[in-house]
Write an enzyme that holds these catalytic residues in place. Structure first.
Site, PDB file in Angstrom:
ATOM      1  N   ASN A  27      -3.371  13.879  -7.803  1.00  0.00           N
ATOM      2  CA  ASN A  27      -2.220  13.122  -7.299  1.00  0.00           C
ATOM      3  C   ASN A  27      -1.923  12.046  -8.329  1.00  0.00           C
ATOM      4  O   ASN A  27      -2.635  11.048  -8.419  1.00  0.00           O
ATOM      5  CB  ASN A  27      -2.548  12.513  -5.933  1.00  0.00           C
ATOM      6  CG  ASN A  27      -1.350  11.836  -5.294  1.00  0.00           C
ATOM      7  OD1 ASN A  27      -0.320  11.605  -5.934  1.00  0.00           O
ATOM      8  ND2 ASN A  27      -1.484  11.491  -4.027  1.00  0.00           N
ATOM      9  N   ARG A  34       0.004  17.371  -6.669  1.00  0.00           N
ATOM     10  CA  ARG A  34       1.020  16.834  -5.768  1.00  0.00           C
ATOM     11  C   ARG A  34       2.294  16.561  -6.565  1.00  0.00           C
ATOM     12  O   ARG A  34       2.259  15.889  -7.590  1.00  0.00           O
ATOM     13  CB  ARG A  34       0.548  15.538  -5.117  1.00  0.00           C
ATOM     14  CG  ARG A  34       1.583  14.959  -4.146  1.00  0.00           C
ATOM     15  CD  ARG A  34       1.322  13.512  -3.832  1.00  0.00           C
ATOM     16  NE  ARG A  34       2.278  13.010  -2.860  1.00  0.00           N
ATOM     17  CZ  ARG A  34       2.535  11.715  -2.671  1.00  0.00           C
ATOM     18  NH1 ARG A  34       1.919  10.808  -3.403  1.00  0.00           N
ATOM     19  NH2 ARG A  34       3.413  11.329  -1.778  1.00  0.00           N
ATOM     20  N   HIS A  77       5.992  12.987   2.404  1.00  0.00           N
ATOM     21  CA  HIS A  77       4.714  13.050   3.140  1.00  0.00           C
ATOM     22  C   HIS A  77       4.543  14.395   3.842  1.00  0.00           C
ATOM     23  O   HIS A  77       3.869  14.501   4.869  1.00  0.00           O
ATOM     24  CB  HIS A  77       4.594  11.924   4.185  1.00  0.00           C
ATOM     25  CG  HIS A  77       4.548  10.549   3.615  1.00  0.00           C
ATOM     26  ND1 HIS A  77       5.189   9.478   4.200  1.00  0.00           N
ATOM     27  CD2 HIS A  77       3.930  10.045   2.520  1.00  0.00           C
ATOM     28  CE1 HIS A  77       4.983   8.384   3.492  1.00  0.00           C
ATOM     29  NE2 HIS A  77       4.212   8.705   2.464  1.00  0.00           N
ATOM     30  N   ARG A  88       9.032  -1.593   1.228  1.00  0.00           N
ATOM     31  CA  ARG A  88      10.352  -0.973   1.298  1.00  0.00           C
ATOM     32  C   ARG A  88      11.047  -1.364   2.596  1.00  0.00           C
ATOM     33  O   ARG A  88      10.410  -1.448   3.651  1.00  0.00           O
ATOM     34  CB  ARG A  88      10.248   0.546   1.209  1.00  0.00           C
ATOM     35  CG  ARG A  88       9.644   1.061  -0.082  1.00  0.00           C
ATOM     36  CD  ARG A  88       9.597   2.587  -0.083  1.00  0.00           C
ATOM     37  NE  ARG A  88       8.773   3.098  -1.160  1.00  0.00           N
ATOM     38  CZ  ARG A  88       7.853   4.047  -1.012  1.00  0.00           C
ATOM     39  NH1 ARG A  88       7.640   4.585   0.175  1.00  0.00           N
ATOM     40  NH2 ARG A  88       7.143   4.461  -2.042  1.00  0.00           N
ATOM     41  N   GLU A 109      -4.521  15.387   3.255  1.00  0.00           N
ATOM     42  CA  GLU A 109      -3.553  16.060   2.393  1.00  0.00           C
ATOM     43  C   GLU A 109      -4.239  16.898   1.324  1.00  0.00           C
ATOM     44  O   GLU A 109      -3.736  17.963   0.946  1.00  0.00           O
ATOM     45  CB  GLU A 109      -2.627  15.025   1.755  1.00  0.00           C
ATOM     46  CG  GLU A 109      -1.759  14.292   2.770  1.00  0.00           C
ATOM     47  CD  GLU A 109      -0.886  13.239   2.139  1.00  0.00           C
ATOM     48  OE1 GLU A 109       0.209  13.591   1.683  1.00  0.00           O
ATOM     49  OE2 GLU A 109      -1.301  12.066   2.093  1.00  0.00           O
TER      50      GLU A 109
END
Length: 421
Positions: free
Chosen positions: A7, A91, A180, A241, A387
């Protein structure tokens, strides 16, 4: 065979090595501060002390060499040579509309990823750098791309098309994509098992809450809506964010303050959300502690986040015609009982009966828990996400030519016999 999952961020490279035969993680870690100086690796092996080494990594290729050096080190490593690594899963944040599933990387796939990097300028370039670095270090093994956006490619047009000039979609690909995806896939499959139903028979809302936050409406086992949009900026309140705001605000502030587009984009992505409200925190543990000490802006941040979470539960329940379960996952979703409690408060009319004591005692990254009362019509689960396991199983499925789409592919964690290690 051993599968390496990568990742790659703009200044980091996270990795995990998985022994497929034994079905267990044999090593994981991260190289931090890549390209920015004072870089180092943190390497973890079950049963050993965590190893850390300072090592200058001016680019991702050097970081990849450091990972391989560490994995094969006689003292700190776990494999004798590179031949033990059978494949690498990467990823990739944005796959645009082209990729609806994980794929083996060749020149055509890599070029297609590059073609949509303008849709994720903060994420895809480092993902590409990680792929090219890993291919240079491990040129003789298959490399597979696992896309954050792929899980959401089942959304209907009315959910992903924005009410904007249609030619923006046709010319520039402006639409909702969602992110996600591997996390929403994993926890929704696990929730179906806990409900003792097939995924196709489930309506579930999954809530991935970390520094980045996204929710997903899953009807009949597939994503039909999600909160993040063209970019990961839209949707819920996040660590830095803003999530959903009046779209006129950026232009108004640019006019008032004289900011240029890059500056306002940076503020919305890096200085807003929980950080913007509190003025100092992104970690919800700090926010909760501040709220308990009477900090009014920390208290406000908690109320805003919980209120937005509650609104999305109601919105998505209406969108998919009722729900069987709500799932909380990722760091905040798994650990912050107070935020879960506030988000679920007052939802008894929907059939959600929270067991407050059980919820308050659920603060773990290792165990799946139901936090509603036995007579709750709608179940609420806390399910730690995984994940990297999705990465690994997609890679193995592609290598063995058994992988299809996520509804047909037999994931180990979609079985009632699955046990998390």
């Amino acid at each position: 065979m051993d599968i390496l999952a990568l990742n790659c961020g703009s200044s980091s490279l996270k990795y995990q090595l998985f022994d497929w035969e034994r079905k267990e993680v044999i090593a994981k870690g991260m190289v931090e501060r890549v390209t920015i100086g004072d870089s180092f690796i943190v390497h973890e092996v079950p049963g050993r002390e965590t190893y850390r080494e300072e090592y200058e990594c001016p680019d991702h290729k050097v970081a990849m060499h450091l990972i391989i050096k560490t994995l094969t080190d006689k003292t700190h490593g776990v494999v004798s040579d590179l031949n033990k690594i059978s494949a690498v899963g990467h990823r990739v944040v944005h796959g645009g509309e082209k990729f609806t599933r994980s794929v083996r990387i060749d020149d055509e796939v890599l070029n297609a990823i590059k073609d949509v990097q303008h849709l994720a300028p903060l994420h895809n370039p480092p993902n590409i750098a990680g792929i090219e670095a890993a291919q240079a270090v491990l040129p003789n093994v298959p490399h597979v791309a696992i896309f954050d956006t792929a899980f959401h490619q089942t959304m209907p047009q009315h959910a992903y098309i924005y009410p904007l000039p249609y030619e923006w979609y046709e010319k520039y690909g402006v639409r909702r994509y969602g992110f996600h995806g591997t996390s929403h896939l994993y926890v929704s499959k696990r929730a179906a098992v806990l409900l003792d139903k097939a995924p196709k028979d489930c309506n579930i809302i999954t809530m991935h809450i970390g520094n980045g936050v996204s929710h997903c409406a899953i009807k009949g086992g597939v994503s039909v809506d999600t909160t993040m949009g063209l970019t990961p900026l839209e949707g819920a309140v996040m660590g830095t964010r803003c999530g959903d705001i009046d779209p006129a605000i950026p232009a108004f502030i640019m006019d008032q303050e004289g900011f240029n587009p890059r500056e306002i984009d940076s503020i919305l992505n890096k200085k807003s959300g929980i950080y913007g409200i509190t003025g100092q925190f992104t970690d919800r543990r700090d926010v909760i502690e501040g709220a308990e000490k009477g900090d009014e802006r920390c208290q406000l941040a908690l109320e805003i986040e919980a209120y937005r979470l509650k609104k999305y539960i109601g919105t998505y329940a209406a969108a998919i015609g009722g729900i069987d379960a709500v799932v909380f996952t990722a760091g905040v979703g798994e650990m912050a009982w107070l935020i879960r409690e506030k988000a679920l408060e007052g939802l008894e009319f929907m059939g959600i009966l929270l067991d407050k004591e059980k919820n308050r005692n659920t603060m773990t990254r290792k165990r799946e828990t139901v936090i509603t009362k036995p007579d709750s019509k709608v179940k609420v689960f806390v399910i730690p996400t995984d994940e990297e396991l999705v990465f690994t199983e997609d890679v193995v499925g592609i290598l063995e030519d058994t992988y299809t789409d996520h509804m047909q592919f037999c994931y180990s964690f979609a079985s009632s016999d699955f046990q998390r290690k």
